[in-house]
Design an enzyme around this catalytic site. Sequence first.
Site, PDB file in Angstrom:
ATOM      1  N   HIS B 110       6.582   1.711  -2.653  1.00 33.25           N
ATOM      2  CA  HIS B 110       5.802   0.754  -1.875  1.00 33.25           C
ATOM      3  C   HIS B 110       6.692   0.218  -0.745  1.00 33.25           C
ATOM      4  CE1 HIS B 110       3.968  -3.208  -1.124  1.00 33.25           C
ATOM      5  NE2 HIS B 110       2.870  -2.759  -1.709  1.00 33.25           N
ATOM      6  N   ASP B 187      11.341  -1.864  -9.520  1.00 34.86           N
ATOM      7  CA  ASP B 187      10.148  -2.541  -9.023  1.00 34.86           C
ATOM      8  C   ASP B 187       9.100  -2.456 -10.135  1.00 34.86           C
ATOM      9  OD1 ASP B 187       7.778  -3.303  -7.893  1.00 34.86           O
ATOM     10  OD2 ASP B 187       7.841  -1.879  -6.228  1.00 34.86           O
ATOM     11  N   GLN B 190       3.849  -2.777 -10.789  1.00 36.48           N
ATOM     12  CA  GLN B 190       2.720  -2.072 -11.396  1.00 36.48           C
ATOM     13  C   GLN B 190       2.970  -1.715 -12.857  1.00 36.48           C
ATOM     14  OE1 GLN B 190      -0.108  -1.779  -9.901  1.00 36.48           O
ATOM     15  NE2 GLN B 190       0.436  -2.171  -7.762  1.00 36.48           N
ATOM     16  N   LYS B 213      -0.538 -10.006 -10.077  1.00 33.58           N
ATOM     17  CA  LYS B 213      -1.029  -8.711 -10.569  1.00 33.58           C
ATOM     18  C   LYS B 213      -1.128  -8.701 -12.096  1.00 33.58           C
ATOM     19  CE  LYS B 213       1.069  -5.992  -6.800  1.00 33.58           C
ATOM     20  NZ  LYS B 213      -0.020  -5.775  -5.864  1.00 33.58           N
ATOM     21  N   CYS B 351       0.254   0.897   1.235  1.00 27.43           N
ATOM     22  CA  CYS B 351       1.638   0.511   1.540  1.00 27.43           C
ATOM     23  C   CYS B 351       2.662   1.555   1.124  1.00 27.43           C
ATOM     24  CB  CYS B 351       2.019  -0.837   0.926  1.00 27.43           C
ATOM     25  SG  CYS B 351       1.093  -2.192   1.620  1.00 27.43           S
TER      26      CYS B 351
END
Lengths: 149, 398
Positions: B110, B187, B190, B213, B351
């Site tokens: 991303h 990261d 997600q 999220k 993104c």
Amino acid sequence: MADLLKDPMVLREIIMDHYEYPRHHALTNGHGYLRAHMASESCIDDIQVEAKIEDGIVRDVNFEGVACTISTASTSIMTELVRDKTVEEAREIMKNYFAMINGDPYDEDLLEEAVAFAGVSKQANRIKCATIGWHGLEKLLAESEKKDD
Amino acid sequence: MLQGITMNGKPLVYLDNGATTFKPQPVIDAVNYFYNNINSNIHRGDYEIAFKADQAYDHCRKTVAEFINCDEREVVFTYGATSALNTVAYGYARKNLKEGDVILLTRAEHASNALPWFRVAEETGAKIEYIELTPTGKMTLWNLRKAIHEGVRIVAIAAVTNVLGVKTPVREICRMAHKVGAVVMVDGAQSVPHTRTDVKDMDCDFLAFSGHKMCGPGGTGILYGKYELLEKMDPMLLGGGANARFDSKQNVILKEAPIMFEAGTPNIEGVLGLDAAIQYLMKLGMDNIESHEQELRDYLFAELAKLDNVTVYNPDGDSAIAAINVKGVFSQDAACYLASQGVAVRSGNHCAKMLVDVIGTNDTIRCSMYFYNDKADVDALIRALRTCTLENCVGVFF
């Protein structure tokens, strides 16, 4: 013609036709052309518009790029509408087109096939799509007038 | 959570959870509780409601520590995964990298886990290299092994990629990176909302994730860092709350980590909401959430495979995230048509603008699910996709 342009089926066909067979859809990159790269308005549509403006007349307009139906078709129709018009006439067409997209009163006779995009005013997220090519031309007209000064 | 919400006159089928999630009532209540009862600034006020706000704010650090299995001193509150990633790029990498050092990424990252590193590379003379991915965005151990070498100082990687939902072998990455002395930034934007996260087991050096999220309020996020690394970092922001003392001769003493990274009044109500969100998820059970989403994933891909008019870019994806296109229809046109049928999805490049090099297309429709989605949502998506023709997409405007 005016009645046909009120028929949603016809208007839909107009958009699809200009999407599948966009007019003036190749840049000449020729001498005397001004160019605008419209890549930063959205992260999907990436359109380049070029125009040759001589003696206050829009002699030629072309575009190229990757874009959705609305941006492709609206830019394609624009290239036909403003060709061979004076800069003032082109500006008048643009003014009415932007008015239509914003849901304000407009002169439909000036916009011809572009009235197909009247419904975009109800889809706020697509207003950028319907105006990206037009904003490109707006930049070029401003640039041409600066050059004349 | 989505009960009673309609879109274009149809019950909302929300499949854009990769972008953000809906909030359960306890989260909304926690934010309201702050405004209604204990509205005050933290770490400053000598009065009862300020003390209560302090306690509630600090409690979230304990909740996060339990949630990801770390020490509460290793939990930094940020404004989202993006600010957490930037904090490490600015505060650790920019300070420690030199010319020729390598930052290792993938092309599926991303923007928030790519652009901060691009800037570090520009400013330090470090180089960006990529771990090669298969055409469906998977990382093989062979490609991982090939990419890691003595020059690598940082590996920055999504645990689950945001378009294709691919799980990366994070534990292996950490093991191999540590062998060459590199630091691993994960990261987790997600992954953390959808699966059990154990930073000790993973052995990552840094982990970033967003609150919104995972049912939490917007403007909240977490940076986890091993304490000895946090201690060596510069804060990206300087200001109130994060310094112990300073004088007119410019002598500055910062507070210790994690407080030194939290200059300025934080999103206090958001942190309280995040605490409630994490407790809500822990009560549901991350393993239950994951197995429910796996079931949805299997059903989603099985149903998508039956459609002739749809291209699926990640048929072997690991998550309940499908990256698709309707043949002959631009992704944004298709997404607008799906919206007219009550189905909310995301179109575009999400993104992840380097991903085109991997999957060969610039833009897709992303359908991303969460624990509150069910098979009926998949059915609604499939029904809408079946009638998603160019005519119908343009028809939305009339």
